[in-house]
Design a protein around this motif. Structure first.
Motif, short mmCIF file in Angstrom:
data_model
loop_
_atom_site.label_atom_id
_atom_site.label_comp_id
_atom_site.label_asym_id
_atom_site.label_seq_id
_atom_site.Cartn_x
_atom_site.Cartn_y
_atom_site.Cartn_z
N LYS A 1 6.61 9.73 11.57
CA LYS A 1 5.29 9.29 12.06
C LYS A 1 5.28 9.17 13.58
CE LYS A 1 3.64 6.27 8.34
NZ LYS A 1 3.37 4.86 8.05
N ASP B 1 0.81 -1.23 0.00
CA ASP B 1 0.00 0.00 0.00
C ASP B 1 0.83 1.27 0.00
OD1 ASP B 1 -2.19 -1.60 0.43
OD2 ASP B 1 -2.01 -1.46 2.61
N SER B 2 1.96 1.21 0.73
CA SER B 2 2.73 2.44 0.94
C SER B 2 3.65 2.75 -0.23
CB SER B 2 3.57 2.31 2.21
OG SER B 2 4.39 1.16 2.11
N ALA C 1 -1.09 2.28 15.95
CA ALA C 1 -0.89 2.49 14.50
C ALA C 1 0.08 1.46 13.94
CB ALA C 1 -0.37 3.90 14.25
N GLU D 1 -1.08 -1.22 11.18
CA GLU D 1 -0.41 -1.22 9.88
C GLU D 1 0.17 -2.62 9.57
OE1 GLU D 1 2.67 1.71 9.56
OE2 GLU D 1 3.03 1.28 7.45
N THR E 1 -2.64 -5.24 9.17
CA THR E 1 -3.28 -5.17 7.85
C THR E 1 -2.38 -5.80 6.79
OG1 THR E 1 -4.34 -3.13 8.54
CG2 THR E 1 -4.34 -3.58 6.20
N GLN F 1 9.32 6.42 9.51
CA GLN F 1 8.82 6.02 10.82
C GLN F 1 9.15 7.06 11.89
OE1 GLN F 1 6.73 3.67 11.24
NE2 GLN F 1 6.94 2.99 9.12
N ARG G 1 11.16 0.59 12.82
CA ARG G 1 10.17 1.10 13.78
C ARG G 1 10.76 1.11 15.19
NH1 ARG G 1 7.49 -0.75 9.56
NH2 ARG G 1 5.48 0.15 9.00
#
Lengths: 259, 256
Positions: free
Chosen positions: B47, A88-89, B112, B116, B119, B44, B144
């Motif tokens: 974010k 997706d990214s 989040a 992420e 998913t 990351q 991360r």
């Protein structure tokens, strides 16, 4: 695959399954939904570990192999997942060139050239800067095919490649698979789409109730007397969960005729 | 013989603990081995760190203000309101800054990260990465983890600073001038407290990132599974932050 068994949460998915993928012989695994067809692809790729039995890639048993060793063996294999599994990214271009970028052996210009070539192969060269969320289902699958062929693998696995597509989309995917086969790629597909299966495969494996019940050619399938296989191609009143009113037009979905 | 219910639960618990530590160990090793995925780290860091500045500062501002308010009420009868800066400072730097900022980031970032990665698991993107030859831990977990461990101490420094400003806003209403407030800041602190103030958030960052990644990568069951995982990650990391804070404080007191 030799005598491979796999279960999840106490539920047996496949039992004593045998499969040999020969170079140049395109194969389809058939069976009703939930019978474990996708599981077989994932087992073959080492994404799942079997409970028992042996799986060989390029003649080497993959049991106990580390992920880094598996990666080397997977270099010759690509998979087109059921819904594309595009990242997706990343843009379409980054998706298609993903493996090449990861390997880091080619220059960015060379990777971009390959990406464009593969995207034009699937007829989507104008989508290079789009994100997967901006594509239709059929386009996603074509991008997934472009990504699969970008690193020039010998074997390509297809997980329900035509599911959820309109007739034109199905035709496009079928045509792309045939083009890949003409280029010397060997395909292994799991599907319910009988027309595509018979159009692109020479060998068939039929999975029923956790077991392989037929391994043979299209003629073997046509001539097989096994009830499960006959039901799959021409469902009878007993296997359809619908009222009698609708049964007649559906019964007798014929196996595609020999061309 | 079949396992009884508590036996089965215990086995699952210890299996999870074992897998968590195995993932954590592999992730730490991979932080130091190439490829380093600088772009992924930068994304990351933005974010997790940059985008959390506002919420951390807001937490710091109001916590500092309420701390000062409570302290002034207690100090006023003893004519010791000039110590308010020191009280706010020591509480914020050693405890409230790291814990509150980490809890906020855990809610915002931990969920989040889990959503992420979860998913990506349920849409087979993680499988696709593995087939494409990617080391998933190196690509998804290590950046991360690195970003969170580096960003958390910085965020807490922001939080503490804003908390001290907030404390002064309230103190100013009690006729405490800026110099008096500033001079009182180090009165209850030693240098080790500053180290405690940055080591704690780094450890909490490790917890947030690792729980987020572990729970995310263990997700199954489609959209509902992703939601369940996100909720689980926030609860787990929040509880672990509070428990770890207690034990870290004990350790710092021993070495004081």
């Amino acid at each position: 695959m030799e005598k491979v068994s796999y279960s999840v949460g106490g539920r047996q998915i496949i039992r004593d399954f045998d499969l040999t993928l020969e170079k140049g012989v395109n194969r389809t695994i058939l069976g009703v939904s939930g019978v474990g067809k996708t599981t077989i692809l994932k087992l073959l790729l080492g994404l799942l570990k079997p409970d028992s039995g042996a799986i060989y890639l390029n003649g080497r048993p993959i049991a106990g192999m580390r992920e880094s060793e598996l990666s080397v063996l997977r270099r010759n294999i690509a998979i087109v997942f059921q819904w594309g599994a595009l990242f997706d990214s990343m843009t379409v271009g980054e998706n298609v060139g993903y493996r090449l970028f990861e390997e880091g052996k080619l220059s960015v210009a060379e990777i971009k050239r390959i990406v464009l070539e593969k995207l034009s192969f699937v007829g989507l060269e104008n989508t290079i800067d789009l994100y997967p969320s901006e594509l239709s289902g059929g386009m996603k699958k074509r991008v997934a095919i472009a990504r699969a062929v970008a690193a020039d693998p010998e074997y390509i696995f297809f997980d329900e490649p035509t599911t959820g597509l309109d007739p034109i989309g199905i035709y496009n995917i079928r045509h792309l698979m045939q083009m890949l086969q003409n280029e010397g790629k060997t395909t292994l597909m799991v599907t319910h789409d009988l027309h595509t299966a018979f159009a692109v495969s020479q060998k068939f494996s039929f999975l029923h109730d956790t077991r392989l019940i037929l391994d043979g050619t299209a003629d073997d399938l046509r001539n097989c007397d096994d009830n499960a296989i006959r039901e799959f191609f021409s469902p009878t009143r007993e296997s359809l969960f619908i009222t009698d009113h609708f049964v007649e037009p559906i019964i007798g979905l014929a196996i595609p005729p020999k061309e | 013989m079949k396992d009884t219910f508590p036996e089965r639960r215990l086995k699952i618990f210890f299996l999870n603990v074992q897998q968590f530590f195995a993932l954590a160990a592999r992730s730490v090793v991979r932080i130091f081995s190439p490829p380093f995925y600088y772009r992924e780290f930068a994304v990351q860091f933005e974010k997790i760190g940059v985008d959390s500045i506002f919420i951390s500062c807001l937490t710091g501002l109001f916590t500092g203000m309420v701390m000062a308010l409570q302290a002034l009420i207690q100090l006023k009868p003893f004519a010791a309101t000039s110590y308010v800066g020191g009280m706010v400072c020591v509480t914020m730097v050693k405890e409230l800054g790291p814990v509150l900022a980490s809890l906020m980031v855990s809610g915002r970032v931990g969920s989040a990260i889990t959503a992420e990665l979860g998913t990506m698991v349920v849409t087979e993107q993680v499988d696709a990465m593995r087939v494409e030859g990617t080391d998933v831990i190196k690509r998804l977990v290590a950046p991360r983890l690195k970003a969170t461990v580096i960003a958390m101490p910085l965020l807490v420094i922001f939080t503490d600073t804003v908390a001290l400003l907030g404390g002064y806003i309230i103190a100013a209403g009690y006729d405490i001038n800026p110099l008096m407030y500033y001079k009182s800041l180090p009165q209850f602190m030693v240098f080790q407290d500053l180290i405690e103030g940055v080591v704690k958030p780094a450890v909490f960052g490790f917890i947030i990132a690792m729980i987020g990644c572990y729970v995310g990568l263990s997700t199954h069951g489609g959209a509902e599974g992703v939601g369940t995982s996100a909720k689980r990650a926030v609860v787990l990391s929040s509880v672990l932050i509070l428990v770890t804070d207690f034990f870290m404080t004990k350790i710092f007191i021993v070495f004081r």
